[in-house]
Design a protein around this motif. Structure first.
Motif, mmCIF file in Angstrom:
data_model
loop_
_atom_site.group_PDB
_atom_site.id
_atom_site.type_symbol
_atom_site.label_atom_id
_atom_site.label_comp_id
_atom_site.label_asym_id
_atom_site.label_seq_id
_atom_site.Cartn_x
_atom_site.Cartn_y
_atom_site.Cartn_z
ATOM 1 N N LEU A 27 33.426 82.553 60.528
ATOM 2 C CA LEU A 27 34.358 83.658 60.698
ATOM 3 C C LEU A 27 34.574 84.009 62.165
ATOM 4 O O LEU A 27 35.647 84.473 62.545
ATOM 5 N N LEU A 28 33.547 83.798 62.981
ATOM 6 C CA LEU A 28 33.659 84.022 64.422
ATOM 7 C C LEU A 28 33.214 82.768 65.151
ATOM 8 O O LEU A 28 32.236 82.122 64.753
ATOM 9 N N ASP A 29 33.917 82.426 66.217
ATOM 10 C CA ASP A 29 33.498 81.308 67.043
ATOM 11 C C ASP A 29 32.270 81.706 67.853
ATOM 12 O O ASP A 29 32.116 82.846 68.271
ATOM 13 N N SER A 30 31.391 80.753 68.071
ATOM 14 C CA SER A 30 30.198 80.978 68.879
ATOM 15 C C SER A 30 30.175 79.959 70.019
ATOM 16 O O SER A 30 30.480 78.790 69.814
ATOM 17 N N PRO A 31 29.837 80.409 71.210
ATOM 18 C CA PRO A 31 29.351 81.744 71.569
ATOM 19 C C PRO A 31 30.447 82.759 71.899
ATOM 20 O O PRO A 31 30.167 83.943 72.031
ATOM 21 N N ALA A 32 31.691 82.314 72.045
ATOM 22 C CA ALA A 32 32.768 83.224 72.446
ATOM 23 C C ALA A 32 33.701 83.463 71.266
ATOM 24 O O ALA A 32 34.519 82.602 70.936
ATOM 25 N N PRO A 33 33.604 84.610 70.588
ATOM 26 C CA PRO A 33 34.488 84.893 69.456
ATOM 27 C C PRO A 33 35.958 84.888 69.877
ATOM 28 O O PRO A 33 36.304 85.233 71.012
ATOM 29 N N GLN A 34 36.822 84.493 68.935
ATOM 30 C CA GLN A 34 38.246 84.427 69.194
ATOM 31 C C GLN A 34 38.908 85.788 69.056
ATOM 32 O O GLN A 34 40.116 85.937 69.292
ATOM 33 N N VAL A 35 38.117 86.790 68.666
ATOM 34 C CA VAL A 35 38.623 88.138 68.472
ATOM 35 C C VAL A 35 37.710 89.094 69.230
ATOM 36 O O VAL A 35 36.548 88.766 69.513
ATOM 37 N N LYS A 36 38.219 90.253 69.591
ATOM 38 C CA LYS A 36 37.377 91.240 70.254
ATOM 39 C C LYS A 36 36.270 91.667 69.288
ATOM 40 O O LYS A 36 36.530 92.064 68.165
ATOM 41 N N PHE A 37 35.035 91.558 69.782
ATOM 42 C CA PHE A 37 33.875 91.763 68.927
ATOM 43 C C PHE A 37 32.947 92.773 69.572
ATOM 44 O O PHE A 37 32.510 92.607 70.719
ATOM 45 N N VAL A 38 32.654 93.840 68.839
ATOM 46 C CA VAL A 38 31.710 94.862 69.282
ATOM 47 C C VAL A 38 30.459 94.726 68.417
ATOM 48 O O VAL A 38 30.541 94.725 67.186
ATOM 49 N N HIS A 39 29.320 94.591 69.067
ATOM 50 C CA HIS A 39 28.067 94.419 68.334
ATOM 51 C C HIS A 39 27.131 95.577 68.657
ATOM 52 O O HIS A 39 26.767 95.794 69.821
ATOM 53 N N VAL A 40 26.754 96.304 67.612
ATOM 54 C CA VAL A 40 25.817 97.420 67.729
ATOM 55 C C VAL A 40 24.534 97.022 67.021
ATOM 56 O O VAL A 40 24.539 96.712 65.819
ATOM 57 N N HIS A 41 23.421 97.013 67.751
ATOM 58 C CA HIS A 41 22.167 96.581 67.143
ATOM 59 C C HIS A 41 20.992 97.274 67.820
ATOM 60 O O HIS A 41 21.006 97.489 69.037
ATOM 61 N N PRO A 42 19.925 97.611 67.039
ATOM 62 C CA PRO A 42 18.768 98.288 67.641
ATOM 63 C C PRO A 42 17.865 97.360 68.436
ATOM 64 O O PRO A 42 17.022 97.830 69.217
ATOM 65 N N GLY A 43 18.014 96.035 68.235
ATOM 66 C CA GLY A 43 17.200 95.080 68.971
ATOM 67 C C GLY A 43 17.988 94.461 70.110
ATOM 68 O O GLY A 43 18.954 93.727 69.880
ATOM 69 N N ALA A 44 17.589 94.718 71.332
ATOM 70 C CA ALA A 44 18.333 94.202 72.485
ATOM 71 C C ALA A 44 18.406 92.682 72.474
ATOM 72 O O ALA A 44 19.397 92.089 72.919
ATOM 73 N N GLU A 45 17.373 92.026 71.933
ATOM 74 C CA GLU A 45 17.333 90.567 71.946
ATOM 75 C C GLU A 45 18.386 89.944 71.036
ATOM 76 O O GLU A 45 18.691 88.756 71.155
ATOM 77 N N GLU A 46 18.952 90.727 70.115
ATOM 78 C CA GLU A 46 19.971 90.201 69.202
ATOM 79 C C GLU A 46 21.369 90.245 69.800
ATOM 80 O O GLU A 46 22.273 89.558 69.324
ATOM 81 N N LEU A 47 21.565 91.055 70.817
ATOM 82 C CA LEU A 47 22.887 91.202 71.433
ATOM 83 C C LEU A 47 23.181 89.993 72.313
ATOM 84 O O LEU A 47 22.467 89.711 73.272
#
Length: 559
Positions: A290-310
């Protein structure tokens, strides 16, 4: 200054710390390697549930952690006990669930000789846990336990393993009690929220996706209020459907296994994706497609409590290091203008969700699992807790059952078989006044079916439904796709599950026609006993709207 406590053993100090940290339930299979702990638990207010397999004990503890957000606790013995429990540790890791497993260890004097049932726990569990350690000094027990609670719950939650050498547990400890742990919450910065507001204001087709752990009922209420005010469409991640009311007009559905194709298309056409709390792993991302990795083709906001996951898989347009609870609180205060376009999209998405989930699809055989799920959806109390493990049978749960209340679905995002039975026991222990359902496949159930004895032992009136199609259905489905007509290692010979229930001292019923399910369910409830309802499912009914014979035919034609 704290006065040292010199009149207790390390085992007693350990149990005292559990009590201080609010532990109410412990799950275990007893072992001679931690007898001093069992003795200390006897005099404590903690309820101990004795299990039949360490995997069941670990999964019960994981279910408690998942449901409450506080570490579930289990004790297992060394060697075989610890390795049996590893399935539950893996669930906790992949599901971001706080769990602490205490495991027996050989005496310090014989370590590294491969003594009886000895294991190097750091090596065995290091890749599955947030922290694995061994208690070498009785005076450090309160420190270790305190750290375990903080580690298991902070950032991205997960499992902790503490090995307990047998001789240490009996030693006297002068360690003072540590204060109870408090959840460490990270809050979003003002700059990040301002940037998010700008991204939302510029978006024509935004979609918010809710996932992960570290939510609570207040956060769910706040995100629903925010959606109502703004009209933003909301989806949930795999097996995280209780984070949003499915009948809310902004709910678009869940991104799990076999999702609504229209929801997948809506995700692909979005110009802004906001992932709150989850990792957007392999299942919700539909195989990372659904999203390209590592650079998504759409604007992507990621909210996560673990800094290592961002930024771990996807480089976000905006990364927000915050727990869902604090982020949702900040989000609800943003001055986001309601959008007629957003509201129209949300209403269309919700209509698509309702159409996808409202009516069970026809399927071969006399028992339609979809109709069973819709009956339960319409007749079970709203606070019913449904627990399940893994298998194709779960597709009917995801599609046709609706989880109206927070944390009424307890299931592994790691899709671990054998989870539904232990989880149901844990939930009935946690909520004795509520209806708890355990929905299983036949292969799924018999990976932990012996735990039904525990439900009988503790008089837990769970209702277990077993969808019996005589095979490992998920694997058979893939087998027919890749090797059509060449059945190998996927067929099962099953017992009479209703008789199985009665043999343990519970209630059993067999359902061979859909119309008979309601009567069997009512009889199970009226019995007041742990119950098994044996559902005879046609093997050809492999997925909602799909048949095994159809999959096989398509594969043969393609070949």
């Amino acid at each position: 200054m704290h006065k040292p406590l010199t009149s207790r053993t390390a085992a007693q100090a350990l149990v005292d710390q559990l009590v201080i940290n609010g532990v109410e339930h412990v799950f275990c299979v007893p072992g001679e390697s931690f007898l001093p702990v069992l003795d200390a638990l006897k005099a404590s207010p903690i309820t101990v549930t004795v299990c039949r397999h360490e995997g069941g004990a670990a999964m019960m503890a994981e279910a408690i952690g998942k449901a409450t957000g506080k570490p579930g606790i289990c004790f297992v013995t060394r060697g075989p006990g610890a390795t049996n429990a590893s399935a539950g540790i893996h669930v906790a890791r992949q599901d971001s669930t706080p769990l602490i497993m205490f495991v027996g260890q050989v005496e310090r004097s014989v370590r590294e000789r491969e003594a009886f049932q000895e294991l190097d726990y750091r090596a065995v569990f290091g890749s599955m846990t947030k922290w694995t350690t061994e208690l070498d000094d009785a005076d450090r027990v309160t420190e270790m336990v305190s750290r375990a609670f903080f580690t298991a719950t902070s950032g991205r939650p997960g499992p902790v393993v503490i090995a307990l050498p047998k001789d240490v547990l009996s030693e006297r400890s002068s360690a003072v009690n540590a204060p109870a742990f408090t959840q460490v919450e990270t809050s979003p910065g003002a700059e990040e929220m301002t940037e998010l507001a700008a991204l939302l204001a510029a978006a024509e087709r935004p979609l918010l996706v809710l996932g992960g752990s570290r939510w609570n009922p207040a956060a769910r209420e706040q995100i629903e209020e925010f959606a109502t005010r703004t009209g933003l469409p909301i989806a949930t991640s795999y097996r995280r459907g209780t984070m949003f009311d499915p009948l809310h007009p902004c709910y678009a559905g869940d991104l799990g296994l076999g999702p609504n194709p229209k929801l997948v298309a809506r995700f692909k056409s979005a110009d802004l994706i906001v992932m709150i709390g989850g990792r957007l792993g392999e299942i919700p991302s539909q195989g990372y497609k659904l999203l390209d990795s590592p650079a998504p083709q759409v604007k992507f906001v990621h909210v996560h409590p673990g800094a290592e996951e961002l930024g771990r898989v996807y480089r976000p347009e905006l990364a927000i290091h915050a727990s869902p609870i604090r982020f949702i609180a900040a989000l609800s205060k943003l001055d986001i203008a309601p959008s007629a376009e957003w509201r129209a999209a949300a209403e269309a998405a919700h209509a698509e969700y309702l159409a996808w989930t409202e009516t069970a699809t026809p399927q071969p055989g006399d028992v339609n699992l979809g109709e069973v799920m819709t009956w339960l959806r319409d007749n079970a109390p709203a606070d019913t807790i449904l627990c399940n493990g893994a298998g194709n049978y779960a597709s009917w749960i995801h599609r046709f059952y609706r989880f109206r209340n927070y944390m009424t679905h307890i299931a592994p995002t790691s899709a671990s078989m054998g989870y539904g039975m232990p989880a149901a026991i844990a939930m009935q222990r946690l909520h004795p006044e509520r209806l708890v359902l355990s929905v299983n496949g036949d292969g799924d159930f018999l990976m932990s079916g012996q735990e039904f004895a525990i439900a009988v032992q503790y008089k837990l009136p769970i209702v277990v439904a077993i969808a019996d199609n005589g095979m490992y259905g998920t694997i058979r489905m893939h087998q027919e796709r890749e090797f059509p007509g060449r059945v190998s290692a996927t067929e099962l010979h099953n017992p009479d599950f209703a008789a199985y229930a009665r043999a343990f001292g519970g209630f059993g019923a067999t359902v061979e026609k859909t119309a008979d399910f309601a009567e069997a369910f009512a009889a199970a409830r009226a019995s007041g006993m742990p119950s098994i309802i044996h559902l005879k499912i046609d093997p050809d009914a492999i997925l909602p709207g799909a048949t095994l014979s159809g999959i096989k035919k398509a594969a043969l034609e393609k070949a």
